[in-house]
Design a protein around this motif. Structure first.
Motif, short mmCIF file in Angstrom:
data_model
loop_
_atom_site.label_atom_id
_atom_site.label_comp_id
_atom_site.label_asym_id
_atom_site.label_seq_id
_atom_site.Cartn_x
_atom_site.Cartn_y
_atom_site.Cartn_z
N GLU A 42 -1.07 -3.32 7.33
CA GLU A 42 -0.58 -4.66 6.79
C GLU A 42 -0.55 -6.04 7.34
O GLU A 42 0.13 -7.00 6.77
CB GLU A 42 1.69 -4.40 7.28
CG GLU A 42 1.42 -4.23 8.50
CD GLU A 42 2.95 -4.28 8.95
OE1 GLU A 42 3.10 -3.54 8.09
OE2 GLU A 42 3.15 -4.44 9.85
N TYR B 256 4.87 2.54 -3.45
CA TYR B 256 5.75 1.18 -3.63
C TYR B 256 4.72 0.69 -2.99
O TYR B 256 3.47 0.57 -2.89
CB TYR B 256 6.51 1.46 -1.49
CG TYR B 256 6.82 0.01 -0.97
CD1 TYR B 256 8.03 -0.22 -1.41
CD2 TYR B 256 6.07 -0.54 -0.86
CE1 TYR B 256 8.72 -1.58 -1.15
CE2 TYR B 256 6.53 -2.53 -0.55
CZ TYR B 256 8.01 -2.16 -0.38
OH TYR B 256 8.84 -4.04 -0.60
N LEU C 232 -1.10 -0.79 -1.37
CA LEU C 232 -0.36 -0.40 -0.64
C LEU C 232 -0.54 -1.02 0.99
O LEU C 232 -1.89 -0.99 1.13
CB LEU C 232 -0.76 1.17 -0.17
CG LEU C 232 -0.43 2.24 -1.77
CD1 LEU C 232 -0.19 1.90 -3.20
CD2 LEU C 232 -0.51 3.35 -1.23
N HIS C 233 0.34 -0.68 1.85
CA HIS C 233 -0.47 -0.89 3.21
C HIS C 233 0.39 0.00 4.20
O HIS C 233 1.55 -0.16 3.71
CB HIS C 233 0.70 -2.60 3.54
CG HIS C 233 -0.34 -3.56 2.37
ND1 HIS C 233 0.07 -3.91 0.93
CD2 HIS C 233 -1.67 -4.01 2.46
CE1 HIS C 233 -0.80 -4.88 0.74
NE2 HIS C 233 -1.88 -5.22 1.62
N ASN C 234 -0.51 0.36 5.16
CA ASN C 234 0.45 1.17 6.13
C ASN C 234 0.61 0.45 6.93
O ASN C 234 0.55 -1.37 7.94
CB ASN C 234 -1.25 2.06 6.83
CG ASN C 234 -1.65 1.06 7.90
OD1 ASN C 234 -2.61 0.94 6.83
ND2 ASN C 234 -1.39 1.04 9.12
N TYR D 215 4.24 6.73 6.61
CA TYR D 215 2.56 5.53 6.48
C TYR D 215 2.88 4.01 6.20
O TYR D 215 2.28 3.71 7.09
CB TYR D 215 0.98 5.68 5.13
CG TYR D 215 1.65 5.30 3.34
CD1 TYR D 215 1.95 3.89 3.81
CD2 TYR D 215 3.04 5.86 2.93
CE1 TYR D 215 1.84 3.77 2.37
CE2 TYR D 215 3.68 5.22 2.18
CZ TYR D 215 2.66 4.14 1.74
OH TYR D 215 2.86 3.86 -0.08
N ARG D 216 4.08 3.68 6.19
CA ARG D 216 4.08 2.38 6.03
C ARG D 216 5.23 1.75 7.05
O ARG D 216 5.50 0.62 7.13
CB ARG D 216 5.39 2.03 4.66
CG ARG D 216 4.52 2.13 3.71
CD ARG D 216 5.22 1.12 2.37
NE ARG D 216 6.21 2.24 2.03
CZ ARG D 216 7.59 2.03 1.97
NH1 ARG D 216 8.26 0.76 2.33
NH2 ARG D 216 8.77 3.17 1.52
N SER D 217 5.74 3.38 7.72
CA SER D 217 6.58 2.68 9.02
C SER D 217 5.42 2.28 9.96
O SER D 217 5.41 3.70 10.51
CB SER D 217 7.59 3.69 9.45
OG SER D 217 8.36 3.54 8.59
N ASP E 129 6.36 8.63 -2.21
CA ASP E 129 5.46 7.55 -1.41
C ASP E 129 5.46 8.19 -0.63
O ASP E 129 4.54 8.01 0.91
CB ASP E 129 6.21 6.47 -1.01
CG ASP E 129 5.81 5.50 -0.86
OD1 ASP E 129 4.68 4.81 -1.19
OD2 ASP E 129 6.27 4.37 -0.13
N THR F 112 3.54 -3.61 -2.60
CA THR F 112 3.45 -4.45 -1.48
C THR F 112 4.10 -5.54 -3.07
O THR F 112 4.64 -6.51 -2.72
CB THR F 112 2.73 -5.15 -0.86
OG1 THR F 112 1.94 -3.25 -0.07
CG2 THR F 112 3.08 -5.78 0.12
#
Length: 459
Positions: free
Chosen positions: A230, A7, A257-259, A300-302, A353, A9
């Motif tokens: 993020e 994903y 990429l942002h966590n 990791y993104r949640s 992802d 950003t």
């Protein structure tokens, strides 16, 4: 053939990952500002990108992984003054503590770990390039500012427009700025603060320019992946793009990429909010691998929540996996059979992802199958796949018998009680035997009798 998708950003969608140079990945992650101990929210970010690097390498890529250290910043200067030590002494101590904490969470070291103070010359050259391109200007007070309206792409990462930002501007107007949205690249020296010579007089770099310079030094002015929390999308990563692309006039990073945050009671865990636990706080009560398991059990993104109850649930889950390895010891260190059903499913979800929750679900299915079939070969595959996530690499008995920082009976005391119970059983004193078992159970120790032997694990 399965393709890795991530994903991005910048694009706001999943994209097939294609490195700039086939077979090689250049990746930069914003690291720590080393003024204090790392908290568990920092561990969330650092562990997320540790897994990304592990999967890239397991997928056959040669990864050049850079994770920087900010060792000059207002917080460092202020904390050093509070403690009555030099900023250098504070930085050295805090870096050593950080390495110790991250090692306890089984994080692999980055390929390069540059310190900002080692790259001031590169920062000055970037600022000179921005001035030459008309995107930065020196002010009368000795500061140098970035002129955000001179960079047409400003806001493309965070989806913020300059007009919206201006409308929401609340800070006091700096008379030295041409526009309230302009940000500082170079700060003029103040008495008692660390400083370096520059074409604009003595001073020190602003925070944002540091990452542009360090990433360029190690990875070049155009590279594959840039990661971070993020909360760094704006302004930090937005400003990095403006600096690097504004100086070099070409793309800076292909995939951003942002966590997601680690939350406590529904709020982001942070030092500024005062709602945080240091990694060391948590390690007093739970094993580092249990902490790691909790952190990667969510995508990791949640956002993921932190609580003692969730930590205990993670501990129980990890014990289930280790118990399968204890009951059916793996056969050597066999290479992963990527043609097997479990490995193919594991790869499919990780290629989507870096979907660690689904990957861990595959591990639990394997553990159940190991327990059902007693297959040492499948046990070895379980250990191998889990190793990609940084899990299950210890001796299973050692893990299950370790106190994990929670106190309780020592291993020696438990062994002595088992000997006493064995003697009681030989003497047919079953009341005493049951009493010892119950006492151990109350202390969180489970006895397992099989094939004439008694083994134990912590509950």
């Amino acid at each position: 053939m399965l393709m890795l998708s991530v994903y991005n950003t910048l694009a706001r969608e999943k994209q097939v990952f294609t490195p700039i140079e086939p077979g090689k990945v250049r990746m930069y992650v914003c690291g720590m500002t080393v003024y204090d101990l790392c908290h568990i929210g920092h561990a969330r970010m650092l562990t997320a990108f540790d897994v990304v690097v592990r999967w890239l390498r397991a997928s056959g890529y040669q990864v050049d992984y850079v994770r920087n250290i900010t060792d000059i910043e207002d917080k460092i200067i202020n904390r050093a003054l509070e403690l009555g030590i030099t900023p250098e002494a504070l930085v050295d101590r805090t870096i050593a503590e950080m390495h110790e904490d991250l090692g306890a969470l089984y994080l692999q070291p980055p390929t390069h770990e540059p310190r900002a103070t080692q790259h001031v010359g590169g920062m000055i050259r970037l600022i000179e390039g921005l001035i030459a391109n008309g995107r930065a200007y020196p002010a009368e007070n000795g500061d140098v500012y970035y002129a955000v309206r001179e960079f047409p792409g400003y806001g493309k990462l965070s989806r913020k427009s300059l007009d919206d930002l201006r409308a929401g501007e609340r800070v006091g107007i700096d008379p030295h700025k041409r526009d309230p949205l302009d940000f500082v690249l170079w700060k003029a020296a103040k008495p008692g603060e660390p400083q370096w010579d520059s074409p604009w007089g003595p001073g020190r770099p602003g925070w944002h320019i540091e990452c542009s310079a360090m990433s360029e030094y190690h990875l070049g002015s155009h590279f594959d992946i840039h990661g971070g929390g993020e909360d760094l999308q704006f302004p930090h990563h937005e400003n990095e793009i403006a600096q690097s692309e504004g100086c070099h006039n070409h793309s800076y990073v292909n995939y951003w990429l942002h966590n997601g945050f680690l939350q406590l009671h529904g709020e982001k865990m942070s030092k500024s909010l005062g709602n945080f636990f240091t990694i060391r706080d948590v390690l007093k009560h739970f094993d580092g691998e249990v902490v790691r398991f909790l952190l990667i059990r969510g995508h990791y993104r949640s956002p993921i929540n932190y609580s003692e109850e969730l930590m205990r649930d993670a501990k129980n889950g990890l014990e289930r996996l280790y118990t399968a390895l204890k009951n059916v010891p793996p056969v050597g260190r066999a290479p992963i059979d990527w043609e097997s059903d479990y490995a193919r499913r594991f790869k499919t979800v990780m290629d989507d992802d870096f979907n660690t929750p689904e990957a861990i679900a595959v591990l639990f299915e394997m553990a159940n199958e190991v327990n059902r079939t007693g297959s040492a070969e499948l046990s070895a595959q379980l250990k191998g796949l889990a190793g990609i996530l940084g899990l299950l690499q210890r001796d299973a008995v050692d893990f299950l018998q370790a106190a994990h920082g929670e106190g309780g009976l020592s291993a020696e005391a438990i062994e002595q009680m088992i000997v006493a119970r064995t003697e009681a059983r030989k003497a047919k004193n079953f009341a005493e035997s049951d009493r010892i078992r119950d006492e151990l159970l109350k202390a969180g120790v489970v006895l397992e009798d099989a094939a004439g032997k008694t083994t134990w694990r912590r509950q």
